[in-house]
Every structure is written in structure tokens, then in C-alpha cells.
Design a protein around this motif. Sequence first.
Motif, PDB file in Angstrom:
ATOM      1  N   LEU A 268       0.809  -1.214   0.000  1.00 28.51           N
ATOM      2  CA  LEU A 268       0.000   0.000   0.000  1.00 28.51           C
ATOM      3  C   LEU A 268       0.845   1.268   0.000  1.00 28.51           C
ATOM      4  CD1 LEU A 268      -2.900  -0.882   2.495  1.00 28.51           C
ATOM      5  CD2 LEU A 268      -2.933  -0.879   0.005  1.00 28.51           C
ATOM      6  N   LEU A 269       1.994   1.237   0.666  1.00 29.52           N
ATOM      7  CA  LEU A 269       2.805   2.438   0.791  1.00 29.52           C
ATOM      8  C   LEU A 269       3.735   2.598  -0.401  1.00 29.52           C
ATOM      9  CD1 LEU A 269       3.806   2.399   4.577  1.00 29.52           C
ATOM     10  CD2 LEU A 269       1.862   3.525   3.484  1.00 29.52           C
ATOM     11  N   THR A 270       3.867   3.814  -0.864  1.00 26.96           N
ATOM     12  CA  THR A 270       4.814   4.114  -1.929  1.00 26.96           C
ATOM     13  C   THR A 270       6.227   4.129  -1.368  1.00 26.96           C
ATOM     14  OG1 THR A 270       4.757   6.502  -1.565  1.00 26.96           O
ATOM     15  CG2 THR A 270       3.066   5.556  -3.028  1.00 26.96           C
ATOM     16  N   TYR A 271       7.201   4.204  -2.274  1.00 25.95           N
ATOM     17  CA  TYR A 271       8.602   4.283  -1.851  1.00 25.95           C
ATOM     18  C   TYR A 271       8.824   5.503  -0.961  1.00 25.95           C
ATOM     19  CZ  TYR A 271      13.639   5.040  -2.065  1.00 25.95           C
ATOM     20  OH  TYR A 271      14.951   5.269  -1.739  1.00 25.95           O
ATOM     21  N   GLU A 272       8.258   6.650  -1.353  1.00 32.72           N
ATOM     22  CA  GLU A 272       8.437   7.879  -0.572  1.00 32.72           C
ATOM     23  C   GLU A 272       7.812   7.741   0.811  1.00 32.72           C
ATOM     24  OE1 GLU A 272       7.304   7.731  -3.646  1.00 32.72           O
ATOM     25  OE2 GLU A 272       8.988   8.630  -4.768  1.00 32.72           O
ATOM     26  N   GLU A 273       6.642   7.107   0.892  1.00 36.54           N
ATOM     27  CA  GLU A 273       5.978   6.932   2.191  1.00 36.54           C
ATOM     28  C   GLU A 273       6.780   5.985   3.081  1.00 36.54           C
ATOM     29  OE1 GLU A 273       1.255   7.482   1.210  1.00 36.54           O
ATOM     30  OE2 GLU A 273       2.245   5.651   0.519  1.00 36.54           O
ATOM     31  N   LEU A 274       7.339   4.933   2.476  1.00 39.13           N
ATOM     32  CA  LEU A 274       8.170   4.017   3.260  1.00 39.13           C
ATOM     33  C   LEU A 274       9.406   4.723   3.809  1.00 39.13           C
ATOM     34  CD1 LEU A 274       8.028   0.696   1.191  1.00 39.13           C
ATOM     35  CD2 LEU A 274       7.218   1.050   3.535  1.00 39.13           C
ATOM     36  N   GLU A 275       9.979   5.614   3.054  1.00 37.39           N
ATOM     37  CA  GLU A 275      11.157   6.349   3.527  1.00 37.39           C
ATOM     38  C   GLU A 275      10.794   7.262   4.697  1.00 37.39           C
ATOM     39  OE1 GLU A 275      14.435   6.021   2.628  1.00 37.39           O
ATOM     40  OE2 GLU A 275      13.569   4.237   1.665  1.00 37.39           O
ATOM     41  N   ILE A 276       9.620   7.863   4.653  1.00 38.80           N
ATOM     42  CA  ILE A 276       9.163   8.698   5.767  1.00 38.80           C
ATOM     43  C   ILE A 276       9.011   7.844   7.030  1.00 38.80           C
ATOM     44  CG2 ILE A 276       7.202  10.033   6.640  1.00 38.80           C
ATOM     45  CD1 ILE A 276       6.773  11.019   3.757  1.00 38.80           C
ATOM     46  N   LEU A 277       8.403   6.667   6.870  1.00 40.73           N
ATOM     47  CA  LEU A 277       8.221   5.765   8.010  1.00 40.73           C
ATOM     48  C   LEU A 277       9.565   5.281   8.549  1.00 40.73           C
ATOM     49  CD1 LEU A 277       6.372   4.113   9.875  1.00 40.73           C
ATOM     50  CD2 LEU A 277       6.308   2.338   8.097  1.00 40.73           C
ATOM     51  N   LYS A 278      10.459   4.875   7.664  1.00 39.08           N
ATOM     52  CA  LYS A 278      11.762   4.375   8.096  1.00 39.08           C
ATOM     53  C   LYS A 278      12.552   5.458   8.827  1.00 39.08           C
ATOM     54  CE  LYS A 278      13.902   1.894   4.877  1.00 39.08           C
ATOM     55  NZ  LYS A 278      14.299   1.424   3.514  1.00 39.08           N
ATOM     56  N   THR A 279      12.444   6.703   8.383  1.00 41.89           N
ATOM     57  CA  THR A 279      13.142   7.800   9.060  1.00 41.89           C
ATOM     58  C   THR A 279      12.655   7.926  10.501  1.00 41.89           C
ATOM     59  OG1 THR A 279      13.466   9.015   7.003  1.00 41.89           O
ATOM     60  CG2 THR A 279      13.576  10.283   9.047  1.00 41.89           C
ATOM     61  N   ALA A 280      11.338   7.844  10.698  1.00 35.57           N
ATOM     62  CA  ALA A 280      10.775   7.933  12.052  1.00 35.57           C
ATOM     63  C   ALA A 280      11.216   6.761  12.916  1.00 35.57           C
ATOM     64  CB  ALA A 280       9.255   8.003  11.981  1.00 35.57           C
TER      65      ALA A 280
ATOM     66  N   THR B 141       7.802 -10.626   1.979  1.00 36.78           N
ATOM     67  CA  THR B 141       9.030 -10.822   2.749  1.00 36.78           C
ATOM     68  C   THR B 141      10.132  -9.857   2.328  1.00 36.78           C
ATOM     69  OG1 THR B 141       9.717 -12.549   1.199  1.00 36.78           O
ATOM     70  CG2 THR B 141       8.538 -13.238   3.178  1.00 36.78           C
ATOM     71  N   TYR B 142      10.093  -9.372   1.097  1.00 40.30           N
ATOM     72  CA  TYR B 142      11.094  -8.403   0.650  1.00 40.30           C
ATOM     73  C   TYR B 142      11.000  -7.130   1.482  1.00 40.30           C
ATOM     74  CZ  TYR B 142      13.379  -4.767  -2.065  1.00 40.30           C
ATOM     75  OH  TYR B 142      14.169  -3.705  -2.441  1.00 40.30           O
ATOM     76  N   LEU B 143       9.781  -6.649   1.705  1.00 37.74           N
ATOM     77  CA  LEU B 143       9.602  -5.416   2.477  1.00 37.74           C
ATOM     78  C   LEU B 143      10.085  -5.614   3.910  1.00 37.74           C
ATOM     79  CD1 LEU B 143       8.632  -2.561   2.880  1.00 37.74           C
ATOM     80  CD2 LEU B 143       6.290  -3.436   3.137  1.00 37.74           C
ATOM     81  N   LEU B 144       9.807  -6.767   4.503  1.00 35.31           N
ATOM     82  CA  LEU B 144      10.263  -7.040   5.869  1.00 35.31           C
ATOM     83  C   LEU B 144      11.778  -7.059   5.930  1.00 35.31           C
ATOM     84  CD1 LEU B 144       9.114  -7.624   8.672  1.00 35.31           C
ATOM     85  CD2 LEU B 144       9.231 -10.063   8.143  1.00 35.31           C
TER      86      LEU B 144
END
Length: 669
Positions: free
Chosen positions: A160-172, A191-194
Motif C-alpha cells: 500500500l505504501l509508496t517508496y516515498e511513504e516508506l522512507e518517511i516511516l523508516k526515518t521515524a 518478505t522483501y519489504l520485511l
Amino acid sequence: MKVRNALIVILIALILGFIVLWSQANKHFQTQSPGEVDSVDSYVLDSQDETPVPTSADSEIAEEPISEEESVIPTVENPISFLQNEEIDDVADVLLLYDSHLPTSYDKTFCHLAEFLGLGCKQLDILNDPLTKELLQDENGEPYKLIGVSAVTFLKVPQLLTYEELEILKTALYSGESTLHIGNVDGRMNTYLLSDLTDGAVSGARYPLEPPLGWTFSETMPAVTREFTGQTIESPPITTWGDSPIEVVDPNTVTTLMSAYTASGDTYPVFVLWESGEGRIFIDGGWQRRYMGELRLREMYYDVQYSSYILPMMMVYKNVMQDEAWHRSTDYANLTLDDPVLVEPFFQLSYPSLLREMELHNFHTTISLVPAQWEDYDNEVVTLFKRYPNRLSIVQQGNNGDGYEFYKYVLDEDDSVDDPNLSARPLSEQEADIQEGLLRLNDMNATLQLPFDRIMVFPSGIAPTKTLELLKKYNYLGTVNAQPAPLGEAMPTDNWGFGMYPAELSFGNFPLLTNRHPGTYMPFVPNIQPSLFDLFIDKPALFYSFAYEEDLFADGITAFNEMADIVNALSTNVEWHSLGYILKHLYLEKQNDDGSTSIFMYTNVLEITNESDASKVYHIQKEETLNVPILSVTVNGESYPYQIVEGWLRIALDVPAQASFEIVIQYGE
């Protein structure tokens, strides 16, 4: 000149009067130094009137006087105005990421659990709301400490999350601003995302091949696993499902917290923590069933087969939110023996021998004494109780000991009429038994200087609800029994958290606590498992047994030592006390965003100490239906203002550092 002298005299008198008033005000609170021994007070019924009279339970321990320098002023200025106008600035504490098109039981449980722990849960639909840095922050602009998401939502394909959204989450996450809990991971997920989130340390999860027989908890991180640290939980046979084994690639950055074991001898991690720098992600492979979102918390929590579903989430909450969630910092335990009289020996019970074992293995025993039998005593036994109140104490068990004393008020048509132990007991007779039992134990205290705690242990079984209201009327601290609900009452279905608090107030607005057999007898085999679940949610571990030939001490007076040793070895350092001490310290607390502390009070007496190094505002609340009138509310013996607001009694206190206070609610008519 005379006028001037007169003015001087008046001024001096005013100053002296102010000093006297100031010193009297300072008596509300007394400071307590670390390690100081508290005397335990029992409330007994005076034979001349029905006003509770405090009586020291330890005549050999005298409190040292408090000097004027140590005295402190206790209350907030104008506490009623404070109660009316002070709003606790507490915003949403946790964030749930969910998919509105595919709701899961995880979503419902996550927010229900937040509410149970006194936390606000913000929900963010990541299907329709683009994830931004601002949405990962609460209304005060602070990052959410805990973010929860089901793997069904987060690790789905396509994601569901885009690359940009995942980067925002990972930063937090990587900055340590937020901690992520991913629940219900299994082999069907992305499993790739995990792997990407954990820098390859967790490669995914496998689909379970065999259901578990139980779970073990690691010893490496007691701050997360708490009372379950190093313990094993055995489950009833599970044939239709299993937990997903989590595939750990880098054990240097991944800590296994909970592992499942199977009949074939296989052991695999189902709950792990990945850490890198300040970043933390909890990954949870506990199996999800969609209908679990419809179960009450008690049905999930105490049914052991659901342990891998609910325990990891609760551990994450307690570890991440800490003081902001409802909690108590101290665990308590007690062993109660029903029926003994104070003679040596009483069947398999030898008081001096038991005292020796309690001293060696550090536990406390409460005797549940039938009031009609108090005059059957040996002086040597009475002396032991008075000399060792930290090991021996007394509570009330019924009155006469004649069967089911607090049974139904009127028998039903299909009830047996042949059993004299199960005859009808009208409410008026039950009230007379309560009064007579109190008077008898008061006579015991007056004659022997032997105090007791005003706690009822019902003989044969718990009474109907109206009898609990009588106990409230006569200012009992609570009742402790093996049954979770009064006679004739079903457990309520409209209360998601029923049975999950230190005391249950759903029946007659009176504290009901549950105790447990410590194991199986002949030979005695201790069973700590149910008590681990109690202690983890801040209930006391209350054990009960008897002293007859086929009960606890059938194999010798040392039988309970093994259970005491197990409890004392738990990672949370359990304290053993009398039932009276435990009920007077029975509360939950949580820290609010404005720095104040909220207190959930359960009994009519609360003793607490501000152990911090700074003054603290306390918002104290107790469920109050006013089914019995309140005669007074006092703080350290002085009348104190309170409010009843929408079924809650509320008190506000500003408590100095290291200061102690006692709140007493006096009921009656």
C-alpha cells in the motif's frame, strides 16, 4: 505609647497564630524515608459503636515522630475548583495504520488494548490517506511512540505504501522517534519489504507446519517479557492452526523474545525485536483468526491457546509506553489458609514450623479465621502473630462456619432441600452474620491485642451481589474468593476489559479479587502459570489452600517453599504481604502528558507515596455508584473535598516529594 504596645502585642499574637495553623496544616502528609517499615493498620468494629477504629497490626514497631522541618503542606489550593477546572492535557498516544477495505482483528484489538491501558489510539487509513511526516505526529507535534500495523495490511502484495511513504516511516523508526509493531506475520506476506525494513536481519516468515504445544520466553530482555522472562507456557492441544516461524538472518541485531515448541521437538521464534542504533521494530508471528476481534480481552488473555496472539502486543505496549499506560510498579503475592484456628498444631499446620519456612523462603501467610472459633487459641500461637506481622495475618471467613453461610436469599424450585449446608439465607440473616462476625473479631482484638484486616473470605462460595453491597456498607476493604463473580451472576458481556483489572467492581460496586490453588496435591506440584498471567497485568498473585490431611501440607510443612522460590525468582521482584496491605495498596497509575499522575483506586482505603524527587499532582479516581452513601472522605485523617462526576469519585492532591498519604472513604447510613 500604649496604643503602640498594644499593636505590637496583637501583631505577635497574629504571627504565633499563623505558625500554629501552619504547623497543623503540615500534619496532612508525613514523609517516608526509603526502606522505612510501615505498620499495617486494621479497621475493626468497636463494640460500643460501628465506627471503624484504626488499630496497629504491629505493636512492636513504633513510627518515629516527624519533625517540623520534615512536615509538608499536602493539598492543592481550593481543590474543588481544581477538580472542576483542571483538564488533563492527554492526547492520542499510539497510531494504528490500517486498510479500510480489509479490516483485521489486529486493528480492533490494537485500539481496544490502548483504551484498556488508558491510552488514546489514532487510526490512519493508509489506503486512502497519503503518509506524511506530520501524520506520524500527535496533535502537539510529537512523534507517536508506538505505531501498530497488521502484516495483512502492511506486508500485502502489492504493498500500500509508496517508496516515498516508506522512507518517511523508516526515518521515524530509525531515529528512535517511534517504535513499530508488525503483527500476524506469516509466509504469505511481502518478505522483501520485511527484509528491507530490518536491513536484511529478518528475511521473512514460514508458514507453520505443526501447531505448538506451548511457548518459551527469553531471559535476555526482561524489560519486555517482564514476569514471563525465562518461563514456559503450556497450551492445550491445538490442531487447526499454528504460529509462523520468523526467519532470523542476523542474531546480532535481532533478539528472540518468544519461541514456540512442538510435539516433534521443533522450536522456532514467533516474536522478535530488531534493533539498529535507536531504531526498534517488533515482529510478531502469532497466528490471527478474524473472529478474535469479537472476543473480550479476558477470553483471549486467559485462554492459553491465544497466548501468541495477545501477549506480544501487550508486551510491546507495556515496554514502549511504560509509565504512560496504566500500571503498578510493584508486584504482590500472598498465601491464604482457609479454616485454621489458632492452636498448635492444626491438622497438618504447625505455626512455628511454617514461620521458619516463611523466614527462609520469604513469603507471607494469611489465616482466614471463622469468627465463632476465635476463642479456641493457644497463647504461643497468638504471640507469633503479634511478633511477626510481616509473616502472619488474619482476615474474616464468614461467621459461624455452618456450611454455605452466604447462600441464596430464597431457594429456586429446582434447588435441593435435603442438604442443610445449602439452605436459604435471607439477606437480613446475612447482614446479621456480617455484624456478628465483626463484633467477634473485635472482641478477639480487644482481648488478645490481635488485629485483623476487614476482608471477607466467603466460606463454601461467594455471596449474591446484595451481600457485597452490605460489605461495602460496613467498610470492608474487599472480598477474596476463588469465584470470579457472585452467586447467580453471569460475567458481563458489555465490558471488554472485565476481569482484567486488579479488582472487579462490576458487582455491587465492591472490590472482588480472585485467588487460586497453588497447584496439585499429594504430592504437591506447584503451578505458577495462571499467576504469571495475573502478575503481568498487575493483579496480585493470591494463593489459597487448606491445612487438612489431603491438602497443601500433606507432604510436609515445606510444601509451599518451591512455589515461593519460583515467585521470588521472577524478574519483577514480587513482594509478599498480608491481604490487608495488598488491598490498601491496590491501585493503577499512569503519567499524563501534563506531568500529573492519574490513580485508579479500587478499595475504600488507599496508601501511596510520591517516590519521586519532585512535587506531583495526583488525579485520583474510583468507580462510585453511590449505592451506599458516603459519610466522609479523609486524607491522612483530615476531611478532604471530593466530587462525584458521572459515576466516578474524584480527588485532586498536590503531593510533595517522598511524601505519603492515606485516603479513607467511609461508607454507611
